[in-house]
Design a protein around this motif. Structure first.
Motif, PDB file in Angstrom:
ATOM      1  N   GLU A   1       0.887  -1.156   0.218  1.00 33.11           N
ATOM      2  CA  GLU A   1       0.158  -0.040   0.109  1.00 33.11           C
ATOM      3  C   GLU A   1       0.980   1.154   0.029  1.00 33.11           C
ATOM      4  N   TYR A   2       0.517   2.221  -0.622  1.00 29.50           N
ATOM      5  CA  TYR A   2       1.031   3.646  -0.731  1.00 29.50           C
ATOM      6  C   TYR A   2       0.311   4.768  -0.173  1.00 29.50           C
ATOM      7  N   ASN A   3       0.944   5.423   0.722  1.00 31.53           N
ATOM      8  CA  ASN A   3       0.189   6.466   1.531  1.00 31.53           C
ATOM      9  C   ASN A   3       0.857   7.689   1.178  1.00 31.53           C
ATOM     10  N   ILE A   4       0.292   8.784   1.425  1.00 31.23           N
ATOM     11  CA  ILE A   4       0.789  10.099   1.254  1.00 31.23           C
ATOM     12  C   ILE A   4       1.438  10.510   2.524  1.00 31.23           C
ATOM     13  N   THR A   5       2.566  11.498   2.428  1.00 31.63           N
ATOM     14  CA  THR A   5       3.051  11.869   3.858  1.00 31.63           C
ATOM     15  C   THR A   5       2.725  13.448   3.851  1.00 31.63           C
ATOM     16  N   GLU A   6       3.231  13.790   4.621  1.00 30.21           N
ATOM     17  CA  GLU A   6       3.064  15.526   4.997  1.00 30.21           C
ATOM     18  C   GLU A   6       3.623  16.265   3.783  1.00 30.21           C
ATOM     19  N   ARG A   7       5.025  15.847   3.596  1.00 29.57           N
ATOM     20  CA  ARG A   7       5.406  16.519   2.427  1.00 29.57           C
ATOM     21  C   ARG A   7       4.405  16.329   1.255  1.00 29.57           C
ATOM     22  N   GLY A   8       3.989  15.189   1.052  1.00 33.09           N
ATOM     23  CA  GLY A   8       3.038  15.042  -0.115  1.00 33.09           C
ATOM     24  C   GLY A   8       1.841  16.003  -0.048  1.00 33.09           C
ATOM     25  N   ILE A   9       1.215  16.192   0.976  1.00 28.36           N
ATOM     26  CA  ILE A   9      -0.137  16.680   1.528  1.00 28.36           C
ATOM     27  C   ILE A   9       0.147  18.131   1.081  1.00 28.36           C
ATOM     28  N   LYS A  10       1.751  18.680   1.452  1.00 29.42           N
ATOM     29  CA  LYS A  10       1.746  20.008   1.152  1.00 29.42           C
ATOM     30  C   LYS A  10       1.482  20.239  -0.670  1.00 29.42           C
ATOM     31  N   SER A  11       1.836  19.316  -1.159  1.00 35.49           N
ATOM     32  CA  SER A  11       1.958  19.570  -2.718  1.00 35.49           C
ATOM     33  C   SER A  11       0.727  19.552  -3.287  1.00 35.49           C
TER      34      SER A  11
END
Length: 115
Positions: A82-92
């Motif tokens: 499974e792939y999940n977004i990180t805080e850095r990804g959420i910022k994008s």
């Protein structure tokens, strides 16, 4: 801003650097999908049907290496990933949303229907 070098590549401005991290054909669609839930590789594959396995894998690997997403492998047979977004990804996501909306406006301006 002065030029800078990262990963043996010279960048001339921060926008160029940001686009190198989330730009391309597959990275933004991957991040957009992961903003709401975890996805398995096969789900992403079906959802981004124009991506070959190789190119999807490459984009996922780069997003993991750059800290935009994580990959969790479950010790099952066959293994579940499974792939999940990180805080850095959420910022994008705010940037991707702005680009998406701008793209929709441009499509309208150029007489392209949104399906």
């Amino acid at each position: 801003m002065p030029d800078f070098v990262k990963d043996n590549h010279q960048f001339h401005n921060p926008v160029e650097f940001a686009i190198s991290k989330i730009g391309g054909t597959y990275k933004m669609p991957i991040l957009w999908r992961l903003k709401d839930k975890k996805w398995r590789f096969s789900e992403l594959q079906r959802s981004i049907s124009h991506a070959s396995d190789r190119m999807l894998s490459k984009a996922l690997k780069e997003l993991i290496e750059d800290g935009f997403i994580t990959k969790e492998i479950f010790p099952e047979v066959p293994p579940r990933v499974e792939y999940n977004i990180t805080e850095r990804g959420i910022k994008s996501i705010a940037i991707i949303d702005a680009l998406r909306n701008y793209g929709l406006d441009l499509m309208k301006d150029f007489g392209i229907e949104n399906h």
